[in-house]
Write a protein that holds these residues in place. Structure first.
Motif, PDB file in Angstrom:
ATOM      1  N   VAL A 149       9.988  23.842 -35.805  1.00  0.00           N
ATOM      2  CA  VAL A 149      10.157  22.391 -35.713  1.00  0.00           C
ATOM      3  C   VAL A 149      11.603  22.109 -35.322  1.00  0.00           C
ATOM      4  CG1 VAL A 149      10.014  20.178 -36.904  1.00  0.00           C
ATOM      5  CG2 VAL A 149       8.434  22.008 -37.517  1.00  0.00           C
ATOM      6  N   LEU A 150      11.781  21.339 -34.240  1.00  0.00           N
ATOM      7  CA  LEU A 150      13.121  20.915 -33.838  1.00  0.00           C
ATOM      8  C   LEU A 150      13.602  19.780 -34.726  1.00  0.00           C
ATOM      9  CD1 LEU A 150      13.214  20.796 -29.917  1.00  0.00           C
ATOM     10  CD2 LEU A 150      14.450  22.339 -31.407  1.00  0.00           C
ATOM     11  N   SER A 151      14.896  19.726 -34.944  1.00  0.00           N
ATOM     12  CA  SER A 151      15.461  18.662 -35.767  1.00  0.00           C
ATOM     13  C   SER A 151      15.540  17.367 -34.969  1.00  0.00           C
ATOM     14  CB  SER A 151      16.857  19.051 -36.246  1.00  0.00           C
ATOM     15  OG  SER A 151      17.742  19.145 -35.140  1.00  0.00           O
ATOM     16  N   PRO A 152      15.449  16.214 -35.642  1.00  0.00           N
ATOM     17  CA  PRO A 152      15.643  14.928 -34.961  1.00  0.00           C
ATOM     18  C   PRO A 152      17.126  14.650 -34.761  1.00  0.00           C
ATOM     19  CG  PRO A 152      15.216  14.559 -37.280  1.00  0.00           C
ATOM     20  CD  PRO A 152      15.116  16.047 -37.065  1.00  0.00           C
ATOM     21  N   GLY A 153      17.416  13.579 -34.044  1.00  0.00           N
ATOM     22  CA  GLY A 153      18.799  13.137 -33.892  1.00  0.00           C
ATOM     23  C   GLY A 153      19.550  13.834 -32.774  1.00  0.00           C
ATOM     24  N   PRO A 154      20.847  13.524 -32.653  1.00  0.00           N
ATOM     25  CA  PRO A 154      21.663  14.043 -31.558  1.00  0.00           C
ATOM     26  C   PRO A 154      22.130  15.475 -31.819  1.00  0.00           C
ATOM     27  CG  PRO A 154      22.992  12.617 -32.953  1.00  0.00           C
ATOM     28  CD  PRO A 154      21.596  12.577 -33.510  1.00  0.00           C
ATOM     29  N   GLN A 155      22.983  15.989 -30.909  1.00  0.00           N
ATOM     30  CA  GLN A 155      23.557  17.319 -31.075  1.00  0.00           C
ATOM     31  C   GLN A 155      24.465  17.342 -32.306  1.00  0.00           C
ATOM     32  OE1 GLN A 155      25.259  19.030 -27.512  1.00  0.00           O
ATOM     33  NE2 GLN A 155      23.942  17.800 -26.185  1.00  0.00           N
ATOM     34  N   TYR A 157      21.795  20.522 -32.153  1.00  0.00           N
ATOM     35  CA  TYR A 157      20.373  20.635 -32.443  1.00  0.00           C
ATOM     36  C   TYR A 157      20.134  21.789 -33.408  1.00  0.00           C
ATOM     37  CZ  TYR A 157      20.485  17.984 -28.104  1.00  0.00           C
ATOM     38  OH  TYR A 157      20.788  17.069 -27.135  1.00  0.00           O
ATOM     39  N   LYS A 158      19.149  21.607 -34.255  1.00  0.00           N
ATOM     40  CA  LYS A 158      18.776  22.647 -35.209  1.00  0.00           C
ATOM     41  C   LYS A 158      17.279  22.902 -35.096  1.00  0.00           C
ATOM     42  CE  LYS A 158      22.397  20.981 -38.332  1.00  0.00           C
ATOM     43  NZ  LYS A 158      22.655  19.709 -37.610  1.00  0.00           N
ATOM     44  N   VAL A 159      16.858  24.077 -35.521  1.00  0.00           N
ATOM     45  CA  VAL A 159      15.445  24.436 -35.457  1.00  0.00           C
ATOM     46  C   VAL A 159      15.074  25.172 -36.742  1.00  0.00           C
ATOM     47  CG1 VAL A 159      15.979  26.569 -34.205  1.00  0.00           C
ATOM     48  CG2 VAL A 159      13.658  25.645 -34.140  1.00  0.00           C
ATOM     49  N   ALA A 160      13.930  24.812 -37.302  1.00  0.00           N
ATOM     50  CA  ALA A 160      13.371  25.496 -38.465  1.00  0.00           C
ATOM     51  C   ALA A 160      12.203  26.350 -38.004  1.00  0.00           C
ATOM     52  CB  ALA A 160      12.905  24.485 -39.507  1.00  0.00           C
ATOM     53  N   VAL A 161      12.191  27.629 -38.384  1.00  0.00           N
ATOM     54  CA  VAL A 161      11.129  28.547 -37.968  1.00  0.00           C
ATOM     55  C   VAL A 161      10.467  29.138 -39.200  1.00  0.00           C
ATOM     56  CG1 VAL A 161      12.172  29.103 -35.753  1.00  0.00           C
ATOM     57  CG2 VAL A 161      12.781  30.455 -37.753  1.00  0.00           C
ATOM     58  N   TYR A 162       9.179  29.412 -39.078  1.00  0.00           N
ATOM     59  CA  TYR A 162       8.390  29.963 -40.177  1.00  0.00           C
ATOM     60  C   TYR A 162       7.768  31.278 -39.751  1.00  0.00           C
ATOM     61  CZ  TYR A 162       4.166  30.739 -42.975  1.00  0.00           C
ATOM     62  OH  TYR A 162       3.165  31.306 -43.733  1.00  0.00           O
ATOM     63  N   VAL A 163       7.927  32.296 -40.603  1.00  0.00           N
ATOM     64  CA  VAL A 163       7.320  33.611 -40.389  1.00  0.00           C
ATOM     65  C   VAL A 163       6.482  33.933 -41.617  1.00  0.00           C
ATOM     66  CG1 VAL A 163       7.725  36.078 -40.062  1.00  0.00           C
ATOM     67  CG2 VAL A 163       9.193  34.407 -38.912  1.00  0.00           C
ATOM     68  N   PRO A 164       5.163  34.107 -41.472  1.00  0.00           N
ATOM     69  CA  PRO A 164       4.318  34.406 -42.638  1.00  0.00           C
ATOM     70  C   PRO A 164       4.566  35.818 -43.153  1.00  0.00           C
ATOM     71  CG  PRO A 164       3.021  34.441 -40.620  1.00  0.00           C
ATOM     72  CD  PRO A 164       4.381  33.966 -40.236  1.00  0.00           C
ATOM     73  N   LYS A 206      18.580  12.725 -40.685  1.00  0.00           N
ATOM     74  CA  LYS A 206      19.936  13.152 -40.346  1.00  0.00           C
ATOM     75  C   LYS A 206      20.028  14.650 -40.070  1.00  0.00           C
ATOM     76  CE  LYS A 206      22.272   9.457 -42.909  1.00  0.00           C
ATOM     77  NZ  LYS A 206      23.229   9.134 -44.007  1.00  0.00           N
ATOM     78  N   ALA A 207      18.879  15.341 -40.127  1.00  0.00           N
ATOM     79  CA  ALA A 207      18.819  16.780 -39.827  1.00  0.00           C
ATOM     80  C   ALA A 207      19.732  17.598 -40.735  1.00  0.00           C
ATOM     81  CB  ALA A 207      19.152  17.039 -38.362  1.00  0.00           C
ATOM     82  N   THR A 208      19.799  17.221 -42.005  1.00  0.00           N
ATOM     83  CA  THR A 208      20.609  17.970 -42.965  1.00  0.00           C
ATOM     84  C   THR A 208      19.760  18.812 -43.911  1.00  0.00           C
ATOM     85  OG1 THR A 208      20.599  16.072 -44.478  1.00  0.00           O
ATOM     86  CG2 THR A 208      22.450  16.256 -42.929  1.00  0.00           C
ATOM     87  N   ALA A 209      18.458  18.583 -43.958  1.00  0.00           N
ATOM     88  CA  ALA A 209      17.606  19.325 -44.892  1.00  0.00           C
ATOM     89  C   ALA A 209      16.161  19.307 -44.405  1.00  0.00           C
ATOM     90  CB  ALA A 209      17.700  18.738 -46.298  1.00  0.00           C
TER      91      ALA A 209
END
Length: 560
Positions: A149-155, A157-164, A206-209
């Protein structure tokens, strides 16, 4: 130029059309049945011949149209043609075609400014910049990556990834900052956990958590048919925690406030609890229990709707979450869809097919509970989809919350409550109210420990009489034995206990003993209530009898 109020798009067996927003709710007469239109000048932009397309999505700035159709292979086994197309909305040209076999997560993800676009390919996440899909700008490689999932908001940019997890290893979610993917310490945060067949990852604005709902398909304890869920918190500063939910059961919904400083969770076996937590995962406000399975913050974050849809009756609770005050409790029966209007004042509920094929239609509400507009689809027709026109944040300023229902010409129909079946032998007897579950009130509506109700005039008069008799009795005793000073009570003695005395009458002594036993039990109940434990109805009734028991004990000990 954008309209002053959002438009409403309606799609069903009667066709595709648009409705003007509040307060008019009239059908737009200039809307043509085309694939792409401009709501600014009502003109046709492009038309695409895609008879097999079943999914479409616009990029955040409406510059790219993504379409998907089921992937097929030829009979001779040769590979099929690309089934995911990306079109330039301005020119109508196809920018790129990909093979996307699964419908799940078919659509690429864009940043809000469309500088970055990402899609999952096997064990990698491919990143494209500035909508140039011919060149892969960066890759994030993780073995058996399942979702991102890409983070919202401006630069930045952050991305959260899931590995089972696999072979005894735990599942994990990692947070990265684009394009820093290389190296063992590249991740901003990492959270590993067991008991996860799938996850839902929710960034705050705010893409902080990120909040992670980890779910298993089967609850091995047998407590739930729906599997088992846990809620985890991960922050970009490296902090992580398990959100402790006070009630066991499924997690129905979790939603961030637009302020990014708190979130609401709806959880637990029915009647479900709803609680607001802060960034330390500490509970801020408990809404008690009720028939609910969803939560919806208004665009400005100052109003929260708790609702029970699906197999529930459609009861809604509208809360002012700044003052934690209940605004209204409307009921939207048989609703399958809910959406806040971008203006933060109006609510859309709808009953759509194929979830329900009868009583299709939609309603537009004011958050104070008034129905402003209602449309019922004819019995031989269906409603498939209805949605608000999207707007950027800040277009509609937040207004002061009102608690008085706004006037409306649409009657607010109260839903008919089906009466419970009563056997013939009980039909001529009084109905006794009984519930399978006692609902817990919100924390600011719970009864206080002890009897806080004001006494009536008669009760006050009797109380004064008893106090006068008590004083006279004590004065008489002190006159009989002037040399004996009363022994001071120990400091640790509870306020409701009275020094033990023997009257000489076994019956009175027995009554005194029983009363003290009851008062001690009440003290224990009040201590439990002070720690936040939920008390049953009969326990609360016991606490309310404390004053009367104390008075009876004093009367017995004084011989009144």
């Amino acid at each position: 130029m954008a309209p002053s109020t959002p438009l409403l798009t309606v799609r069903g067996s009667e066709g595709l059309y648009m409705v003007n927003g509040p307060p008019h709710f009239t059908e737009s007469t200039v809307f043509p049945r085309v694939n792409i239109i401009s709501v600014t000048n009502k003109g046709l932009l492009h038309s695409f011949d895609l008879p097999k397309a079943v999914c479409l999505e616009f990029s955040p700035k409406n510059t790219v149209l993504a379409t998907w159709q089921p992937y097929t292979t030829s009979k001779d086994g040769t590979a099929g043609i690309p089934n995911l197309q990306l079109y330039d909305v301005k020119t109508g040209t196809c920018l790129k075609s990909f093979i996307q076999k699964k419908m799940q997560n078919w659509c690429p993800s864009w940043s809000e400014d469309e500088t970055l676009c990402a899609r999952s390919v096997n064990n990698e996440v491919h990143f494209f910049e500035n909508n140039n899909f011919n060149t892969i700008a960066n890759k994030l490689h993780l073995q058996k990556i399942n979702d991102f999932v890409l983070s919202p908001g401006p630069q930045p940019y952050k991305v959260a990834v899931y590995v089972p997890g696999s072979k005894g290893a735990p599942s994990f979610v990692r947070l990265y900052q684009y394009p820093n993917f290389a190296g063992p310490h590249a991740a901003l945060a990492n959270k590993s956990f067991f008991k996860a067949d799938k996850v839902t990852m929710l960034w705050n604005k705010k893409a902080t958590a990120v909040l992670v709902i980890a779910s298993t398909d089967v609850d091995k304890t047998g407590a739930s048919y729906y599997g088992e869920q846990t809620l985890h918190y991960i922050a970009t500063n490296g902090e992580s925690a398990v959100v402790q939910l006070p009630k066991n059961g499924p997690i129905y919904d979790v939603v961030w406030n637009s302020s990014s400083t708190e979130f609401c969770a709806v959880y637990g076996f029915m009647p479900a609890k709803a609680t607001i937590f802060n960034l330390k995962c500490d509970p801020v406000f408990d809404f008690g229990t009720g028939p609910r399975n969803a939560a919806y913050y208004s665009p400005h974050g100052h109003i929260l709707v708790l609702a029970g849809f699906g197999n529930l009756r459609g009861q809604m609770e509208v809360w002012d979450v700044k003052n934690y005050k209940l605004i209204s409790k409307p009921v939207a029966s048989d609703s399958t869809y809910f959406a806040w209007c971008p203006d933060g004042e109006h609510i859309l509920t709808a009953t759509c097919a194929p979830r329900l094929r009868v009583n299709n239609g939609y309603k537009i509400w004011h958050y104070t509970g008034s129905i402003l507009h209602k449309y019922d689809v004819p019995s031989n027709a269906e409603l498939w989809q209805v949605s608000w026109q999207p707007f950027l944040d800040g277009i509609f300023p937040a207004k002061t919350i009102t608690y008085q229902a706004v006037p409306s010409e649409v009657p607010n129909e109260e839903p008919k409550v089906a009466t419970a079946y009563r056997p013939p032998a009980l039909r001529n007897k009084p109905i006794t109210n009984s519930k399978l579950h006692e609902e817990e009130p919100p924390q600011n509506m719970k009864p206080q420990s002890g009897n806080d109700k004001p006494l009536s005039k008669t009760a006050l008069k009797n109380q004064r009489k008893h106090e006068a008799k008590k004083a006279a009795k004590q004065e008489a005793r002190s006159d009989k034995s002037p040399d004996l000073a009363p022994t001071p009570a120990p400091q640790s003695t509870p306020r409701n206990t009275v020094s033990q005395s023997i009257s000489g009458d076994p019956e009175i002594d027995k009554k005194i003993k029983n009363l003290k036993k009851k008062l001690k039990a009440i003290e224990q109940l009040k201590e439990q209530a002070a720690t936040g434990k939920q008390l049953e109805k009969n326990q609360l009734e016991k606490i309310q009898k404390e004053t009367a028991l104390l008075q009876e004990l004093e009367d017995l000990e004084l011989g009144i």
